[in-house]
Design a protein around this motif. Sequence first.
Motif, PDB file in Angstrom:
ATOM      1  N   THR A 118       0.859  -1.180   0.000  1.00 42.56           N
ATOM      2  CA  THR A 118       0.000   0.000   0.000  1.00 42.56           C
ATOM      3  C   THR A 118       0.895   1.228   0.000  1.00 42.56           C
ATOM      4  OG1 THR A 118      -1.680  -1.169   1.290  1.00 42.56           O
ATOM      5  CG2 THR A 118      -1.858   1.221   1.188  1.00 42.56           C
ATOM      6  N   LEU A 119       0.630   2.139  -0.925  1.00 41.92           N
ATOM      7  CA  LEU A 119       1.324   3.420  -0.982  1.00 41.92           C
ATOM      8  C   LEU A 119       0.431   4.447  -0.315  1.00 41.92           C
ATOM      9  CD1 LEU A 119       2.566   3.316  -4.681  1.00 41.92           C
ATOM     10  CD2 LEU A 119       3.767   2.553  -2.626  1.00 41.92           C
ATOM     11  N   ASN A 120       1.012   5.258   0.574  1.00 41.09           N
ATOM     12  CA  ASN A 120       0.255   6.246   1.337  1.00 41.09           C
ATOM     13  C   ASN A 120       0.912   7.614   1.215  1.00 41.09           C
ATOM     14  OD1 ASN A 120      -1.565   4.337   2.917  1.00 41.09           O
ATOM     15  ND2 ASN A 120       0.455   3.540   3.412  1.00 41.09           N
ATOM     16  N   ALA A 121       0.081   8.639   1.270  1.00 43.60           N
ATOM     17  CA  ALA A 121       0.551  10.020   1.359  1.00 43.60           C
ATOM     18  C   ALA A 121      -0.485  10.807   2.126  1.00 43.60           C
ATOM     19  CB  ALA A 121       0.761  10.617  -0.029  1.00 43.60           C
ATOM     20  N   GLN A 122      -0.019  11.761   2.899  1.00 41.50           N
ATOM     21  CA  GLN A 122      -0.934  12.571   3.685  1.00 41.50           C
ATOM     22  C   GLN A 122      -1.814  13.396   2.736  1.00 41.50           C
ATOM     23  OE1 GLN A 122       1.042  14.543   6.806  1.00 41.50           O
ATOM     24  NE2 GLN A 122      -0.824  15.358   7.693  1.00 41.50           N
ATOM     25  N   GLY A 123      -3.118  13.369   2.976  1.00 38.85           N
ATOM     26  CA  GLY A 123      -4.044  14.157   2.185  1.00 38.85           C
ATOM     27  C   GLY A 123      -4.451  13.537   0.859  1.00 38.85           C
ATOM     28  N   THR A 124      -4.075  12.292   0.607  1.00 42.90           N
ATOM     29  CA  THR A 124      -4.462  11.639  -0.637  1.00 42.90           C
ATOM     30  C   THR A 124      -4.901  10.212  -0.349  1.00 42.90           C
ATOM     31  OG1 THR A 124      -3.828  11.224  -2.939  1.00 42.90           O
ATOM     32  CG2 THR A 124      -2.156  10.807  -1.269  1.00 42.90           C
ATOM     33  N   THR A 125      -5.592   9.618  -1.278  1.00 45.03           N
ATOM     34  CA  THR A 125      -6.085   8.263  -1.118  1.00 45.03           C
ATOM     35  C   THR A 125      -4.942   7.258  -1.229  1.00 45.03           C
ATOM     36  OG1 THR A 125      -8.119   8.965  -2.175  1.00 45.03           O
ATOM     37  CG2 THR A 125      -7.766   6.606  -2.009  1.00 45.03           C
ATOM     38  N   SER A 126      -4.966   6.224  -0.410  1.00 43.51           N
ATOM     39  CA  SER A 126      -3.972   5.148  -0.505  1.00 43.51           C
ATOM     40  C   SER A 126      -4.202   4.355  -1.779  1.00 43.51           C
ATOM     41  CB  SER A 126      -4.090   4.212   0.694  1.00 43.51           C
ATOM     42  OG  SER A 126      -3.805   4.902   1.873  1.00 43.51           O
ATOM     43  N   PHE A 127      -3.157   3.672  -2.202  1.00 45.15           N
ATOM     44  CA  PHE A 127      -3.197   2.917  -3.446  1.00 45.15           C
ATOM     45  C   PHE A 127      -2.330   1.686  -3.262  1.00 45.15           C
ATOM     46  CE2 PHE A 127      -0.897   2.770  -7.723  1.00 45.15           C
ATOM     47  CZ  PHE A 127      -1.828   1.932  -8.309  1.00 45.15           C
ATOM     48  N   GLY A 128      -2.830   0.520  -3.661  1.00 47.54           N
ATOM     49  CA  GLY A 128      -2.026  -0.678  -3.507  1.00 47.54           C
ATOM     50  C   GLY A 128      -2.699  -1.909  -4.042  1.00 47.54           C
ATOM     51  N   TYR A 129      -2.147  -3.054  -3.666  1.00 50.93           N
ATOM     52  CA  TYR A 129      -2.673  -4.336  -4.132  1.00 50.93           C
ATOM     53  C   TYR A 129      -2.309  -5.431  -3.141  1.00 50.93           C
ATOM     54  CZ  TYR A 129       2.052  -5.694  -5.444  1.00 50.93           C
ATOM     55  OH  TYR A 129       3.379  -6.014  -5.397  1.00 50.93           O
ATOM     56  N   GLY A 130      -3.047  -6.509  -3.235  1.00 54.50           N
ATOM     57  CA  GLY A 130      -2.743  -7.739  -2.525  1.00 54.50           C
ATOM     58  C   GLY A 130      -2.726  -8.863  -3.545  1.00 54.50           C
ATOM     59  N   SER A 131      -1.768  -9.763  -3.428  1.00 53.69           N
ATOM     60  CA  SER A 131      -1.685 -10.864  -4.397  1.00 53.69           C
ATOM     61  C   SER A 131      -1.301 -12.163  -3.713  1.00 53.69           C
ATOM     62  CB  SER A 131      -0.662 -10.552  -5.494  1.00 53.69           C
ATOM     63  OG  SER A 131       0.641 -10.691  -4.982  1.00 53.69           O
ATOM     64  N   ILE A 132      -1.744 -13.244  -4.320  1.00 50.47           N
ATOM     65  CA  ILE A 132      -1.356 -14.591  -3.892  1.00 50.47           C
ATOM     66  C   ILE A 132      -1.033 -15.396  -5.137  1.00 50.47           C
ATOM     67  CG2 ILE A 132      -2.116 -16.737  -2.804  1.00 50.47           C
ATOM     68  CD1 ILE A 132      -3.877 -15.051  -0.975  1.00 50.47           C
ATOM     69  N   TRP A 133       0.145 -16.004  -5.137  1.00 45.72           N
ATOM     70  CA  TRP A 133       0.561 -16.880  -6.229  1.00 45.72           C
ATOM     71  C   TRP A 133       0.575 -18.304  -5.695  1.00 45.72           C
ATOM     72  CZ3 TRP A 133       6.332 -17.493  -7.866  1.00 45.72           C
ATOM     73  CH2 TRP A 133       6.442 -18.467  -8.857  1.00 45.72           C
ATOM     74  N   ASN A 134      -0.266 -19.149  -6.258  1.00 47.90           N
ATOM     75  CA  ASN A 134      -0.271 -20.572  -5.929  1.00 47.90           C
ATOM     76  C   ASN A 134       0.679 -21.248  -6.913  1.00 47.90           C
ATOM     77  OD1 ASN A 134      -0.830 -23.376  -5.985  1.00 47.90           O
ATOM     78  ND2 ASN A 134      -2.811 -23.000  -5.034  1.00 47.90           N
ATOM     79  N   ARG A 135       1.832 -21.654  -6.442  1.00 41.32           N
ATOM     80  CA  ARG A 135       2.849 -22.228  -7.321  1.00 41.32           C
ATOM     81  C   ARG A 135       2.460 -23.606  -7.834  1.00 41.32           C
ATOM     82  NH1 ARG A 135       7.942 -20.199  -3.809  1.00 41.32           N
ATOM     83  NH2 ARG A 135       8.147 -18.196  -4.853  1.00 41.32           N
ATOM     84  N   THR A 136       1.640 -24.327  -7.106  1.00 39.84           N
ATOM     85  CA  THR A 136       1.223 -25.661  -7.548  1.00 39.84           C
ATOM     86  C   THR A 136       0.348 -25.567  -8.791  1.00 39.84           C
ATOM     87  OG1 THR A 136       1.339 -26.455  -5.272  1.00 39.84           O
ATOM     88  CG2 THR A 136       0.090 -27.794  -6.840  1.00 39.84           C
ATOM     89  N   SER A 137      -0.634 -24.660  -8.768  1.00 36.08           N
ATOM     90  CA  SER A 137      -1.525 -24.495  -9.928  1.00 36.08           C
ATOM     91  C   SER A 137      -1.034 -23.405 -10.877  1.00 36.08           C
ATOM     92  CB  SER A 137      -2.940 -24.158  -9.457  1.00 36.08           C
ATOM     93  OG  SER A 137      -2.949 -22.901  -8.806  1.00 36.08           O
TER      94      SER A 137
END
Length: 148
Positions: free
Chosen positions: A62-81
């Motif tokens: 998550t990228l944050n800055a005072q006075g602005t909306t946060s921006f980011g991502y969450g990810s999961i990599w399943n190496r088996t599939s």
Amino acid sequence: MAIELDDGTGRIDLLIGRSKKADSQKTTRTLLAYILFDPVRSFDKVDFSGGDGLDVSATNVTLNAQGTTSFGYGSIWNRTSDSMAIQDKEFSRRNGYVFVILQANPYAQDIIQLPAICDTTDVNEVIRFAKNQCEALGETRLRSLRLK
């Protein structure tokens, strides 16, 4: 490996290692690349968490800055599939392992899976690859992307 982008507009995360199916176990390459970028805002704080196991790799940024909306991502990599989940979207890593996560207010977040193969572990080469691929797909927001 994580590198902040110029002017705090984002960051690039590379997961570098060896593929389970690699011909030579000595060959390291980029297994996943995430380019998190907002061409119109800059951020001054990064929250990162993640873990890397034998079968699953997780990344949350998550990228944050005072006075602005946060921006980011969450990810999961399943190496088996060899499947990916980024935010609420599903991807097959076999279709490409460089992901561009774009935000530009007031637009919704875009997650672009780049279809070509990028085996380099050099961050500048990954960025060059992403810019070229996005241009070929008609995505122009990466034109101003560069490292510090």
